[in-house]
Design a protein around this motif. Structure first.
Motif, PDB file in Angstrom:
ATOM      1  N   LEU A  40      52.016  43.898  33.444  1.00 58.29           N
ATOM      2  CA  LEU A  40      50.999  44.573  33.626  1.00 58.29           C
ATOM      3  C   LEU A  40      51.070  46.240  33.103  1.00 58.29           C
ATOM      4  O   LEU A  40      50.528  47.093  33.328  1.00 58.29           O
ATOM      5  CB  LEU A  40      49.463  44.185  34.394  1.00 58.29           C
ATOM      6  CG  LEU A  40      48.124  44.129  34.315  1.00 58.29           C
ATOM      7  CD1 LEU A  40      47.837  44.348  32.655  1.00 58.29           C
ATOM      8  CD2 LEU A  40      47.104  44.561  35.099  1.00 58.29           C
ATOM      9  N   LEU A  44      49.804  48.629  30.968  1.00 57.66           N
ATOM     10  CA  LEU A  44      48.444  49.482  31.238  1.00 57.66           C
ATOM     11  C   LEU A  44      48.696  50.493  31.094  1.00 57.66           C
ATOM     12  O   LEU A  44      47.568  50.892  30.300  1.00 57.66           O
ATOM     13  CB  LEU A  44      48.251  48.738  33.325  1.00 57.66           C
ATOM     14  CG  LEU A  44      46.384  49.386  32.752  1.00 57.66           C
ATOM     15  CD1 LEU A  44      45.299  48.538  31.920  1.00 57.66           C
ATOM     16  CD2 LEU A  44      46.241  48.621  34.881  1.00 57.66           C
ATOM     17  N   SER A  60      39.450  50.701  37.833  1.00 54.00           N
ATOM     18  CA  SER A  60      39.696  48.785  38.070  1.00 54.00           C
ATOM     19  C   SER A  60      40.229  48.184  36.649  1.00 54.00           C
ATOM     20  O   SER A  60      39.532  48.795  35.286  1.00 54.00           O
ATOM     21  CB  SER A  60      38.968  48.190  38.974  1.00 54.00           C
ATOM     22  OG  SER A  60      39.042  47.360  38.706  1.00 54.00           O
ATOM     23  N   ALA A  61      41.072  47.901  37.035  1.00 54.45           N
ATOM     24  CA  ALA A  61      41.584  46.692  35.909  1.00 54.45           C
ATOM     25  C   ALA A  61      42.045  44.970  36.833  1.00 54.45           C
ATOM     26  O   ALA A  61      42.113  45.055  37.263  1.00 54.45           O
ATOM     27  CB  ALA A  61      42.645  46.888  34.760  1.00 54.45           C
ATOM     28  N   THR A  62      40.894  44.218  36.002  1.00 56.48           N
ATOM     29  CA  THR A  62      41.044  43.034  36.577  1.00 56.48           C
ATOM     30  C   THR A  62      41.495  42.160  35.560  1.00 56.48           C
ATOM     31  O   THR A  62      41.000  41.997  33.840  1.00 56.48           O
ATOM     32  CB  THR A  62      39.811  42.465  36.576  1.00 56.48           C
ATOM     33  OG1 THR A  62      39.185  43.072  37.886  1.00 56.48           O
ATOM     34  CG2 THR A  62      39.514  41.101  37.702  1.00 56.48           C
ATOM     35  N   MET A  71      51.958  41.720  40.055  1.00 57.06           N
ATOM     36  CA  MET A  71      51.810  42.994  40.149  1.00 57.06           C
ATOM     37  C   MET A  71      51.033  43.854  41.349  1.00 57.06           C
ATOM     38  O   MET A  71      50.578  43.186  42.534  1.00 57.06           O
ATOM     39  CB  MET A  71      51.201  42.429  38.546  1.00 57.06           C
ATOM     40  CG  MET A  71      48.754  41.956  39.577  1.00 57.06           C
ATOM     41  SD  MET A  71      47.934  42.598  38.187  1.00 57.06           S
ATOM     42  CE  MET A  71      47.355  41.326  38.201  1.00 57.06           C
ATOM     43  N   LEU A  84      44.437  46.903  40.001  1.00 55.41           N
ATOM     44  CA  LEU A  84      44.869  45.827  39.818  1.00 55.41           C
ATOM     45  C   LEU A  84      43.832  44.641  40.475  1.00 55.41           C
ATOM     46  O   LEU A  84      44.490  44.859  41.532  1.00 55.41           O
ATOM     47  CB  LEU A  84      46.232  45.720  39.682  1.00 55.41           C
ATOM     48  CG  LEU A  84      46.885  47.586  38.488  1.00 55.41           C
ATOM     49  CD1 LEU A  84      48.837  46.866  39.040  1.00 55.41           C
ATOM     50  CD2 LEU A  84      46.218  46.969  37.870  1.00 55.41           C
ATOM     51  N   ARG A  86      43.400  40.451  39.522  1.00 54.02           N
ATOM     52  CA  ARG A  86      43.607  38.863  38.938  1.00 54.02           C
ATOM     53  C   ARG A  86      42.271  38.043  39.554  1.00 54.02           C
ATOM     54  O   ARG A  86      42.337  38.204  40.692  1.00 54.02           O
ATOM     55  CB  ARG A  86      44.963  38.333  39.422  1.00 54.02           C
ATOM     56  CG  ARG A  86      44.762  37.388  38.788  1.00 54.02           C
ATOM     57  CD  ARG A  86      46.766  36.188  39.426  1.00 54.02           C
ATOM     58  NE  ARG A  86      47.886  37.680  40.140  1.00 54.02           N
ATOM     59  CZ  ARG A  86      48.892  37.432  38.402  1.00 54.02           C
ATOM     60  NH1 ARG A  86      49.098  37.101  37.376  1.00 54.02           N
ATOM     61  NH2 ARG A  86      49.838  38.073  39.362  1.00 54.02           N
TER      62      ARG A  86
END
Length: 137
Positions: A40, A44, A60-62, A71, A84, A86
């Motif tokens: 990622l 990303l 934000s990235a989930t 990560m 980031l 998960r």
């Protein structure tokens, strides 16, 4: 003897992303992304650079699933910090959720990196269709 010159390879790989047409009704999936790896932090920045400007700054990235490599909790992308996360929610397998405060939330189907082009293309097309019927499994 004939010499054929190959065009130079692009310095950045082409982003494999398809976004659904913008409409008035909310969608379960806003598009499809086919990364080249499960790294990622490496993938990303290219994804975020290819998103429409009107989506705003993604903070934000989930991602879902254990398939993603280790990560950090945060990543600096274009001088902006992106958190980031998960999750293991069974209701949203194979997705990435992008958040931009004041702008919205976008859920993208993640086509597994090792998917063949022949299999990936129909998945991506179905994800952006009016009535998506996709499953990467």
């Amino acid at each position: 003897m004939t010499t054929v010159l190959q065009p130079p390879l692009p310095s950045h790989p082409v982003l494999r992303l398809r976004l659904a047409p913008h409409g008035n009704l909310p969608r379960a999936i806003d598009g499809a992304w086919w990364p080249r790896s499960y790294d990622l932090p490496a993938e990303l920045p290219g994804l975020l650079a290819g998103l429409p400007r009107q989506w705003g700054h993604i903070t934000s990235a989930t991602v879902n699933g254990a398939a993603w490599s280790a990560m950090p909790g945060r990543l600096l992308v274009s001088h902006q910090v992106v958190r980031l996360r998960r999750t293991q929610l069974e209701s949203t397998p194979h997705t990435i959720v992008l958040l931009a405060p004041g702008r919205g939330r976008w859920d993208l189907l993640v086509v597994p990196p090792d998917t063949t082009e022949q299999a990936a293309e129909p998945l991506m097309a179905a994800a952006v269709a009016a009535q998506p019927s996709w499953s990467p499994d």
